[in-house]
Design an enzyme around this catalytic site. Sequence first.
Site, mmCIF file in Angstrom:
data_model
loop_
_atom_site.group_PDB
_atom_site.id
_atom_site.type_symbol
_atom_site.label_atom_id
_atom_site.label_comp_id
_atom_site.label_asym_id
_atom_site.label_seq_id
_atom_site.Cartn_x
_atom_site.Cartn_y
_atom_site.Cartn_z
ATOM 1 N N CYS A 15 45.500 110.931 -37.630
ATOM 2 C CA CYS A 15 45.957 109.714 -36.656
ATOM 3 C C CYS A 15 47.347 109.498 -37.082
ATOM 4 O O CYS A 15 48.161 108.795 -36.231
ATOM 5 C CB CYS A 15 45.228 108.586 -36.672
ATOM 6 S SG CYS A 15 43.532 108.860 -35.961
ATOM 7 N N HIS A 46 49.273 102.194 -34.898
ATOM 8 C CA HIS A 46 48.199 103.215 -34.300
ATOM 9 C C HIS A 46 47.127 102.455 -33.608
ATOM 10 O O HIS A 46 46.644 101.414 -34.122
ATOM 11 C CB HIS A 46 47.505 103.870 -35.553
ATOM 12 C CG HIS A 46 46.491 104.681 -35.335
ATOM 13 N ND1 HIS A 46 46.220 105.718 -34.436
ATOM 14 C CD2 HIS A 46 45.255 104.854 -35.934
ATOM 15 C CE1 HIS A 46 45.347 106.195 -34.364
ATOM 16 N NE2 HIS A 46 44.657 105.830 -35.193
ATOM 17 N N ASN A 98 41.336 105.532 -29.138
ATOM 18 C CA ASN A 98 42.111 106.250 -30.302
ATOM 19 C C ASN A 98 42.276 107.606 -29.812
ATOM 20 O O ASN A 98 41.692 108.592 -29.868
ATOM 21 C CB ASN A 98 41.251 106.113 -31.528
ATOM 22 C CG ASN A 98 41.904 106.628 -32.828
ATOM 23 O OD1 ASN A 98 42.880 107.227 -32.658
ATOM 24 N ND2 ASN A 98 41.222 106.572 -34.028
#
Length: 336
Positions: free
Chosen positions: A126, A263, A293
């Site tokens: 990520c 994020h 996500n």
Amino acid sequence: MVSAVSFSRGETALFYSRIAGTGSYLPENVVTNQDLEKFVETSDEWIRSRTGIRERRKAADGETTGDLAFHAATRAMEAAGVEASELDLIVLGTTTPDIIFPSTACLLQHRLGANGCAAFDVNAACSGFVYALGVANAFIASGQARKALVVGSETLTRMLDWNDRSTCVLFGDGAGAVVLEASNEPGIYTTKLHADGGYKHLLFNPVGVSAGFRDGEPNHGIRVMMTGNEVFKVAVKTLDRIVGETLEAAGMDESQVDWLIPHQANLRIIEATAKRLKLPMDRVIVTVDRHGNTSSGSVPLALDEAVRSGKVQRGQTLLLEAFGGGFTWASALLRY
């Protein structure tokens, strides 16, 4: 304010790099929490209360990470007024490449018509886009590149176990991109990149080319394995530390940050980081509710949305941060 981009070894950069344009792309297929209720034991209330997610996007059959990256990159280049022939570098953050090799960055380069420049992928889960941004910034700062395309693109829905309600509700597909160019003025003030492989057991994909695949399991055993509560705890503490480290490196304090662009993994993690910065949530870009996500795609997707909506204006100071499997964590403090 700092007078030049700083590196961990105390080196002084020759140039700044600045964001000249942003772009993003989301697949058309929307998967809502209500859709998930039909085939996995979960509920809209359960998902929203724990993550803040209402829906996410899922790539169509045959639609690849490279396809998403191409659309995002094209839009970023249009916004920057940059032609493919002007690019010196393409760095693409992804954990879901189209094929093992060539890299998705190389495939993207050819599709854009930028043949000849350096092009490679960065796998930092990520944190992939912020890692890629840090790498491209270093190339420009050292004079090795003048214009760079930085992309974060993922099709994470391809590696989900749709029977695992603890993970399949979290992730979505998407891509974002920026064009960086050399400048005599900030620009990126500082980037910080970190990793600790000792946490591998908390968030990982158990199979691969060298470790082998599991032919007796669905999707050959390709799936996200995560210990959610422990990941949450480490993420909050780690992001708290990197916020302070980043501001200190740039010689700035919380009051000078106009926008937090984090994020997009979990709304509670985002809120905890905002609290550390003493920022109200109306100065935090949040897309997790609509995108889920998207791993390395999440930060550039949020950035592009903020720019195109008019929230983020030229001259404002932005803090980008991310946390991902590895564990990896990274940040960038910049003037847009």
